[in-house]
Design a protein around this motif. Sequence first.
Motif, PDB file in Angstrom:
ATOM      1  N   THR A 125      -1.749   1.604  -4.594  1.00 37.24           N
ATOM      2  CA  THR A 125      -1.736   0.263  -4.005  1.00 37.24           C
ATOM      3  C   THR A 125      -1.450  -0.744  -5.103  1.00 37.24           C
ATOM      4  O   THR A 125      -2.020  -0.688  -6.186  1.00 37.24           O
ATOM      5  CB  THR A 125      -3.090  -0.048  -3.347  1.00 37.24           C
ATOM      6  OG1 THR A 125      -3.279   0.857  -2.260  1.00 37.24           O
ATOM      7  CG2 THR A 125      -3.138  -1.473  -2.829  1.00 37.24           C
ATOM      8  N   SER A 170      -5.040  -6.350   8.123  1.00 37.02           N
ATOM      9  CA  SER A 170      -4.024  -5.823   9.031  1.00 37.02           C
ATOM     10  C   SER A 170      -2.914  -5.217   8.189  1.00 37.02           C
ATOM     11  O   SER A 170      -2.659  -5.657   7.064  1.00 37.02           O
ATOM     12  CB  SER A 170      -3.430  -6.944   9.899  1.00 37.02           C
ATOM     13  OG  SER A 170      -4.411  -7.493  10.731  1.00 37.02           O
ATOM     14  N   VAL A 171      -2.257  -4.206   8.737  1.00 34.49           N
ATOM     15  CA  VAL A 171      -1.197  -3.517   8.008  1.00 34.49           C
ATOM     16  C   VAL A 171       0.119  -3.678   8.747  1.00 34.49           C
ATOM     17  O   VAL A 171       0.192  -3.465   9.959  1.00 34.49           O
ATOM     18  CB  VAL A 171      -1.528  -2.009   7.836  1.00 34.49           C
ATOM     19  CG1 VAL A 171      -0.393  -1.292   7.111  1.00 34.49           C
ATOM     20  CG2 VAL A 171      -2.836  -1.826   7.093  1.00 34.49           C
ATOM     21  N   PHE A 172       1.140  -4.071   8.006  1.00 30.16           N
ATOM     22  CA  PHE A 172       2.513  -4.064   8.507  1.00 30.16           C
ATOM     23  C   PHE A 172       3.121  -2.758   8.007  1.00 30.16           C
ATOM     24  O   PHE A 172       3.435  -2.617   6.823  1.00 30.16           O
ATOM     25  CB  PHE A 172       3.309  -5.253   7.975  1.00 30.16           C
ATOM     26  CG  PHE A 172       2.798  -6.585   8.439  1.00 30.16           C
ATOM     27  CD1 PHE A 172       3.193  -7.100   9.663  1.00 30.16           C
ATOM     28  CD2 PHE A 172       1.913  -7.322   7.663  1.00 30.16           C
ATOM     29  CE1 PHE A 172       2.716  -8.333  10.096  1.00 30.16           C
ATOM     30  CE2 PHE A 172       1.439  -8.549   8.090  1.00 30.16           C
ATOM     31  CZ  PHE A 172       1.843  -9.052   9.314  1.00 30.16           C
ATOM     32  N   ASN A 173       3.237  -1.774   8.911  1.00 36.11           N
ATOM     33  CA  ASN A 173       3.760  -0.468   8.538  1.00 36.11           C
ATOM     34  C   ASN A 173       5.276  -0.449   8.618  1.00 36.11           C
ATOM     35  O   ASN A 173       5.876  -0.975   9.548  1.00 36.11           O
ATOM     36  CB  ASN A 173       3.203   0.625   9.461  1.00 36.11           C
ATOM     37  CG  ASN A 173       1.803   1.009   9.106  1.00 36.11           C
ATOM     38  OD1 ASN A 173       1.475   1.184   7.941  1.00 36.11           O
ATOM     39  ND2 ASN A 173       0.955   1.125  10.102  1.00 36.11           N
ATOM     40  N   ASN A 174       5.885   0.184   7.623  1.00 34.14           N
ATOM     41  CA  ASN A 174       7.308   0.464   7.610  1.00 34.14           C
ATOM     42  C   ASN A 174       8.166  -0.803   7.761  1.00 34.14           C
ATOM     43  O   ASN A 174       9.051  -0.863   8.600  1.00 34.14           O
ATOM     44  CB  ASN A 174       7.653   1.494   8.683  1.00 34.14           C
ATOM     45  CG  ASN A 174       8.905   2.259   8.317  1.00 34.14           C
ATOM     46  OD1 ASN A 174       9.220   2.421   7.141  1.00 34.14           O
ATOM     47  ND2 ASN A 174       9.627   2.721   9.317  1.00 34.14           N
ATOM     48  N   THR A 207      -0.363  -4.711   3.358  1.00 31.96           N
ATOM     49  CA  THR A 207      -1.676  -5.042   3.913  1.00 31.96           C
ATOM     50  C   THR A 207      -1.960  -6.514   3.675  1.00 31.96           C
ATOM     51  O   THR A 207      -1.811  -7.014   2.562  1.00 31.96           O
ATOM     52  CB  THR A 207      -2.787  -4.194   3.262  1.00 31.96           C
ATOM     53  OG1 THR A 207      -2.505  -2.819   3.514  1.00 31.96           O
ATOM     54  CG2 THR A 207      -4.151  -4.530   3.842  1.00 31.96           C
ATOM     55  N   GLN A 236       8.678   3.053  -0.535  1.00 32.67           N
ATOM     56  CA  GLN A 236       9.609   4.174  -0.580  1.00 32.67           C
ATOM     57  C   GLN A 236      11.011   3.612  -0.755  1.00 32.67           C
ATOM     58  O   GLN A 236      11.533   2.930   0.132  1.00 32.67           O
ATOM     59  CB  GLN A 236       9.496   4.969   0.718  1.00 32.67           C
ATOM     60  CG  GLN A 236      10.263   6.249   0.721  1.00 32.67           C
ATOM     61  CD  GLN A 236       9.941   7.071   1.955  1.00 32.67           C
ATOM     62  OE1 GLN A 236       8.866   6.962   2.539  1.00 32.67           O
ATOM     63  NE2 GLN A 236      10.868   7.903   2.351  1.00 32.67           N
ATOM     64  N   SER A 257       7.917  10.334   0.688  1.00 28.31           N
ATOM     65  CA  SER A 257       7.457   9.214  -0.128  1.00 28.31           C
ATOM     66  C   SER A 257       6.924   9.740  -1.449  1.00 28.31           C
ATOM     67  O   SER A 257       6.605  10.912  -1.593  1.00 28.31           O
ATOM     68  CB  SER A 257       6.388   8.412   0.609  1.00 28.31           C
ATOM     69  OG  SER A 257       5.273   9.211   0.865  1.00 28.31           O
ATOM     70  N   THR A 291       0.809  -1.218   0.000  1.00 28.91           N
ATOM     71  CA  THR A 291       0.000   0.000   0.000  1.00 28.91           C
ATOM     72  C   THR A 291       0.841   1.266   0.000  1.00 28.91           C
ATOM     73  O   THR A 291       0.312   2.353  -0.196  1.00 28.91           O
ATOM     74  CB  THR A 291      -0.958   0.016   1.211  1.00 28.91           C
ATOM     75  OG1 THR A 291      -0.201  -0.160   2.405  1.00 28.91           O
ATOM     76  CG2 THR A 291      -1.988  -1.094   1.086  1.00 28.91           C
ATOM     77  N   ASN A 292       2.127   1.135   0.224  1.00 27.69           N
ATOM     78  CA  ASN A 292       3.048   2.264   0.113  1.00 27.69           C
ATOM     79  C   ASN A 292       4.452   1.694  -0.030  1.00 27.69           C
ATOM     80  O   ASN A 292       4.771   0.676   0.579  1.00 27.69           O
ATOM     81  CB  ASN A 292       2.970   3.179   1.338  1.00 27.69           C
ATOM     82  CG  ASN A 292       3.745   4.472   1.129  1.00 27.69           C
ATOM     83  OD1 ASN A 292       4.036   4.862   0.007  1.00 27.69           O
ATOM     84  ND2 ASN A 292       4.085   5.132   2.214  1.00 27.69           N
ATOM     85  N   ASN A 320       4.792  -0.569   3.224  1.00 28.40           N
ATOM     86  CA  ASN A 320       3.608  -0.848   4.025  1.00 28.40           C
ATOM     87  C   ASN A 320       2.877  -1.967   3.297  1.00 28.40           C
ATOM     88  O   ASN A 320       2.590  -1.857   2.105  1.00 28.40           O
ATOM     89  CB  ASN A 320       2.694   0.371   4.153  1.00 28.40           C
ATOM     90  CG  ASN A 320       3.303   1.441   5.026  1.00 28.40           C
ATOM     91  OD1 ASN A 320       4.311   1.239   5.684  1.00 28.40           O
ATOM     92  ND2 ASN A 320       2.686   2.599   5.026  1.00 28.40           N
TER      93      ASN A 320
END
Length: 163
Positions: free
Chosen positions: A151, A86-90, A40, A18, A145, A15-16, A38
């Motif tokens: 996405t 659920s999101v795994f950020n960074n 999802t 960088q 970013s 979803t993101n 990121n």
Amino acid sequence: MTNPETYKVPEFNVTNAQLNRLNYTETNHTLSYNLALNITLTNPNKKILFKLTDIQVIAYHQNKRFGLVTLMDRQTSFDQNPKSSSVFNNAVIQGWKPMMFEEPVLPNADLYNIDVVIAFREKGAGLSGQVMCNLKLPLSFNGTSWNCYKTRKCSKVFYYRGS
């Protein structure tokens, strides 16, 4: 009588993304990299709970693996409820690695092709698998970013039974 639900595999999306660094030094054939993602995870099932473990994210450039990050090891499990995300950020893949490339790694390319493979195990179904996300990313500057990144749905590569 109702029909039992057909099992649907976990869905992963980036979803993101960088790309903060992708520098290749030809004199000593070393790649220095920093890729932040990121990710999802979605359980598309209506009633089936996922019990996920051993989730790894592996990055490739020009079909060569250059980095890996473990989001969850084999000793840890994660319950993903039905019809939820659920999101795994960074999730950061960073470091340096001696490598040889068949094609030159251009220092000022507009976009870099980065393939991200997400490998996982699903304990409840006895399923292991991998999904691949093909990304085209510019280098990010000053920690900002790339706002144009949309996405990216990851394609299913393969799933297999076993632990």
